[in-house]
Design an enzyme around this catalytic site. Sequence first.
Site, PDB file in Angstrom:
ATOM      1  N   LEU B 130       0.860  -1.354   0.082  1.00  0.00           N
ATOM      2  CA  LEU B 130      -0.021  -0.034  -0.109  1.00  0.00           C
ATOM      3  C   LEU B 130       1.046   1.165   0.088  1.00  0.00           C
ATOM      4  O   LEU B 130       0.714   2.214  -0.720  1.00  0.00           O
ATOM      5  CB  LEU B 130      -0.751   0.128   1.109  1.00  0.00           C
ATOM      6  N   SER B 137       0.524   7.407   5.442  1.00  0.00           N
ATOM      7  CA  SER B 137      -0.564   7.860   6.440  1.00  0.00           C
ATOM      8  C   SER B 137      -1.895   7.928   5.620  1.00  0.00           C
ATOM      9  O   SER B 137      -3.080   7.691   6.263  1.00  0.00           O
ATOM     10  CB  SER B 137      -0.191   9.281   7.369  1.00  0.00           C
ATOM     11  N   GLU B 368       1.139   0.246  10.347  1.00  0.00           N
ATOM     12  CA  GLU B 368      -0.403   0.116  10.321  1.00  0.00           C
ATOM     13  C   GLU B 368      -0.951   1.557  10.924  1.00  0.00           C
ATOM     14  O   GLU B 368      -1.831   1.293  11.511  1.00  0.00           O
ATOM     15  CB  GLU B 368      -0.503  -1.036  11.515  1.00  0.00           C
TER      16      GLU B 368
HETATM   17  C1  LIG Z   1       9.464  -1.556   9.239  1.00  0.00           C
HETATM   18  C2  LIG Z   1       8.126  -0.982   8.455  1.00  0.00           C
HETATM   19  C3  LIG Z   1       7.533  -2.030   7.859  1.00  0.00           C
HETATM   20  C4  LIG Z   1       6.442  -1.453   7.035  1.00  0.00           C
HETATM   21  N1  LIG Z   1       5.566  -2.308   6.257  1.00  0.00           N
HETATM   22  C5  LIG Z   1       4.684  -2.078   5.378  1.00  0.00           C
HETATM   23  C6  LIG Z   1       3.795  -2.861   4.709  1.00  0.00           C
HETATM   24  O1  LIG Z   1       4.444  -4.073   4.505  1.00  0.00           O
HETATM   25  N2  LIG Z   1       3.056  -2.291   3.709  1.00  0.00           N
HETATM   26  C7  LIG Z   1       2.812  -1.219   3.744  1.00  0.00           C
HETATM   27  O2  LIG Z   1       1.875  -0.794   2.757  1.00  0.00           O
HETATM   28  N3  LIG Z   1       3.270  -0.384   4.438  1.00  0.00           N
HETATM   29  C8  LIG Z   1       4.177  -0.731   5.229  1.00  0.00           C
HETATM   30  N4  LIG Z   1       4.905   0.309   6.273  1.00  0.00           N
HETATM   31  C9  LIG Z   1       4.572   1.690   6.026  1.00  0.00           C
HETATM   32  C10 LIG Z   1       3.743   2.169   6.981  1.00  0.00           C
HETATM   33  O3  LIG Z   1       2.619   1.891   7.027  1.00  0.00           O
HETATM   34  C11 LIG Z   1       3.979   3.801   6.955  1.00  0.00           C
HETATM   35  O4  LIG Z   1       5.264   4.125   7.297  1.00  0.00           O
HETATM   36  C12 LIG Z   1       3.179   4.701   7.736  1.00  0.00           C
HETATM   37  O5  LIG Z   1       1.619   4.408   7.358  1.00  0.00           O
HETATM   38  C13 LIG Z   1       3.249   6.034   7.701  1.00  0.00           C
HETATM   39  O6  LIG Z   1       3.505   6.647   6.564  1.00  0.00           O
HETATM   40  P1  LIG Z   1       4.969   7.369   6.148  1.00  0.00           P
HETATM   41  O7  LIG Z   1       6.022   6.623   6.699  1.00  0.00           O
HETATM   42  O8  LIG Z   1       4.693   7.618   4.550  1.00  0.00           O
HETATM   43  O9  LIG Z   1       4.590   8.720   6.898  1.00  0.00           O
HETATM   44  P2  LIG Z   1       3.646  10.073   6.619  1.00  0.00           P
HETATM   45  O10 LIG Z   1       2.408   9.777   6.038  1.00  0.00           O
HETATM   46  O11 LIG Z   1       4.729  10.921   5.655  1.00  0.00           O
HETATM   47  O12 LIG Z   1       3.523  10.907   7.812  1.00  0.00           O
HETATM   48  C14 LIG Z   1       4.787  11.523   8.760  1.00  0.00           C
HETATM   49  C15 LIG Z   1       4.250  11.625  10.094  1.00  0.00           C
HETATM   50  O13 LIG Z   1       3.297  12.766   9.759  1.00  0.00           O
HETATM   51  C16 LIG Z   1       2.118  12.299  10.781  1.00  0.00           C
HETATM   52  N5  LIG Z   1       0.959  12.524  10.385  1.00  0.00           N
HETATM   53  C17 LIG Z   1       0.314  12.395   9.200  1.00  0.00           C
HETATM   54  N6  LIG Z   1      -0.824  12.937   8.884  1.00  0.00           N
HETATM   55  C18 LIG Z   1      -1.083  13.645   9.958  1.00  0.00           C
HETATM   56  C19 LIG Z   1      -1.978  14.719  10.300  1.00  0.00           C
HETATM   57  N7  LIG Z   1      -3.130  14.803   9.649  1.00  0.00           N
HETATM   58  N8  LIG Z   1      -1.961  15.192  11.524  1.00  0.00           N
HETATM   59  C20 LIG Z   1      -0.595  15.265  12.337  1.00  0.00           C
HETATM   60  N9  LIG Z   1       0.184  14.202  12.054  1.00  0.00           N
HETATM   61  C21 LIG Z   1       0.279  13.684  10.849  1.00  0.00           C
HETATM   62  C22 LIG Z   1       2.043  10.872  10.752  1.00  0.00           C
HETATM   63  O14 LIG Z   1       1.786  10.227  12.028  1.00  0.00           O
HETATM   64  C23 LIG Z   1       3.889  10.536  10.924  1.00  0.00           C
HETATM   65  O15 LIG Z   1       4.118  10.446  12.363  1.00  0.00           O
HETATM   66  C24 LIG Z   1       5.969  -0.305   7.097  1.00  0.00           C
HETATM   67  C25 LIG Z   1       6.691   0.833   7.609  1.00  0.00           C
HETATM   68  C26 LIG Z   1       7.632   0.408   8.369  1.00  0.00           C
HETATM   69  C27 LIG Z   1       8.373   1.516   8.956  1.00  0.00           C
END
Ligand SMILES: Cc1cc2nc3c(=O)[nH]c(=O)nc-3n(C[C@H](O)[C@H](O)[C@H](O)COP(=O)(O)OP(=O)(O)OC[C@H]3O[C@@H](n4cnc5c(N)ncnc54)[C@H](O)[C@@H]3O)c2cc1C
Lengths: 118, 388
Positions: B130, B137, B368
């Site tokens: 995804l 996020s 997640e």
């Molecule tokens: C080790 C690991 C394994 C993973 N495995 C998978 C997988 O198998 N499949 C998959 O699809 N994904 C996977 N992920 C992805 C994970 O789901 C995402 O990292 C997560 O959803 C956050 O997305 P981002 O890293 O792009 O952060 P961003 O979306 O860029 O967000 C950055 C920060 O801003 C904050 N933020 C976002 N929106 C808001 C808001 N409206 N108000 C205030 N704060 C906000 C977030 O909480 C976050 O702290 C994995 C991640 C990791 C680290």
Amino acid sequence: MSTRLNKEWLSAQTAVSQLSGNLGVFQLADESKRIIFVGYAGGKSRFGLKGEVSEALQRTSGAAFARWEVNTAYMSRYKELLMIHLHDYGQLPEANQPSPGESVPGEIATLGQLRPAG
Amino acid sequence: MNLQLTEEQELVIAMVRRFVREEILPLELALDPDAEELAPEDNARLIEKTKAMGLYGLDIPPEFGGPDIDLVTRTLIAVEMAQHRGGLYVPCYGTFGGAGLAQLFEATEEQKERYLFPTLRGEKKGFFGLSEPSGGSDPARAIQTKAVQDGDDWIINGGKLWISGADKAQYGLVFARTANDKGRDGVTCFIVDTDTPGFSVRRVVHTLRSARYATELSFEDMRVPASNILGQLNKGFAIANDRLTKQRIPYAAGCIGVAIKAQEMALEYVPQRETFGAPLSSRQSIQWMLVDNEIDIKQSLWLTLEAAAKAQRGESFRKEAAMAKLVATEAGGRVVDRCMQMFGGLGVAKDLPFERWFREMRIRRIGEGPSEVQRHVIARELLGSSLR
Ligand SMILES: Cc1cc2nc3c(=O)[nH]c(=O)nc-3n(C[C@H](O)[C@H](O)[C@H](O)COP(=O)(O)OP(=O)(O)OC[C@H]3O[C@@H](n4cnc5c(N)ncnc54)[C@H](O)[C@@H]3O)c2cc1C
């Protein structure tokens, strides 16, 4: 970070004198600088890279050179290096291949497949 | 909600606890602290045991051959299964089996034959794709991977980031934009075979979690038949969302299990460890850490069981699952951190499991759906249409 370990090869003797007890990954090569073993110094290594590389140099026949990378994420890096080797050469380095009848370590039995970028 | 466990639940929990202590912990002692797999022969032997216990494939619905165990009991089992060093991301090293990608239970018969049944038999593995570099996020808006129809096929271009297990998978769920809609209505879920030309796992993404690492994927003119669309065209986001909501319950349960084990270790240690002529347990600052741990654990447990109970009854559990995920991941981090403090230097050494838990628990507040996103989900549920 480059996915391949591109550091300079050091002779076995120089390597052992320069190594310290950190966690990390390493490769051994034969006289022609062909990779023959990939290993890691993990949380159970008594003397980190120094201990693991020294022991591996002794037990791996034909090992003449070593290079390493200090890395606390040694397990994912170790698997990455093995997968890159599999991609590049179609097989594991010869000293990583389990001998007949030998139990296969879990991390090798479940190794994945990479198509590395660079 | 009835907080009294049934006799059956007590029995199952005792059985799983014994399994973790007698089978997993001794093997784990010999493994590297960051290991994620047992030796194949140990793995096979323990799978036979969990099958004999009637607990293999816990999350597989009974109509597909799984044991008929309700979600509250499964949650209690998940709490037990996590109580060892690798327990957060590889509970019992996978010896209880898994349902794989639960979305496949809703697949077409042909898709079930090709992907679901081989997964249940342990012959195939799948990944969940995804998140992208553009953001995880808010995937509905962030997804840039594009699929364009070409006759009976779709051509997919783009990439995914952070995807766990893709290098070991034979197929995966790839969410791609299939319409000009910039939001949730333009995303479709494709089942993609990893040997499809144009599919590559480009690299391992090294994080605090050295076991079960993430990967980066690229798709270049990857041709996927329309018959591999899971669910409906342009309705893939609902599949992603449903999975994320359900996954929050076991995700929280794992954090609680680790917190319980950490607290148990601290409770054993502090009465024995003496400083300045008295055991640590006699110090109020230590007692308060234990008290705060206990409260963190209980709060997380009740919230998670409530979410499971609502889901089991078929009621909406979005808010409860988000609260459970938010509270358990944050509380788990605090509990492990306090326990490390009580153990001093040993707390941060690789001799004990705290350092692995500490690293992995930090990821739980991001994976997640990060904490902020859970708060956002809860706020939306509270404020309803006034927010939309
Ligand atoms: C080790 C690991 C394994 C993973 N495995 C998978 C997988 O198998 N499949 C998959 O699809 N994904 C996977 N992920 C992805 C994970 O789901 C995402 O990292 C997560 O959803 C956050 O997305 P981002 O890293 O792009 O952060 P961003 O979306 O860029 O967000 C950055 C920060 O801003 C904050 N933020 C976002 N929106 C808001 C808001 N409206 N108000 C205030 N704060 C906000 C977030 O909480 C976050 O702290 C994995 C991640 C990791 C680290």
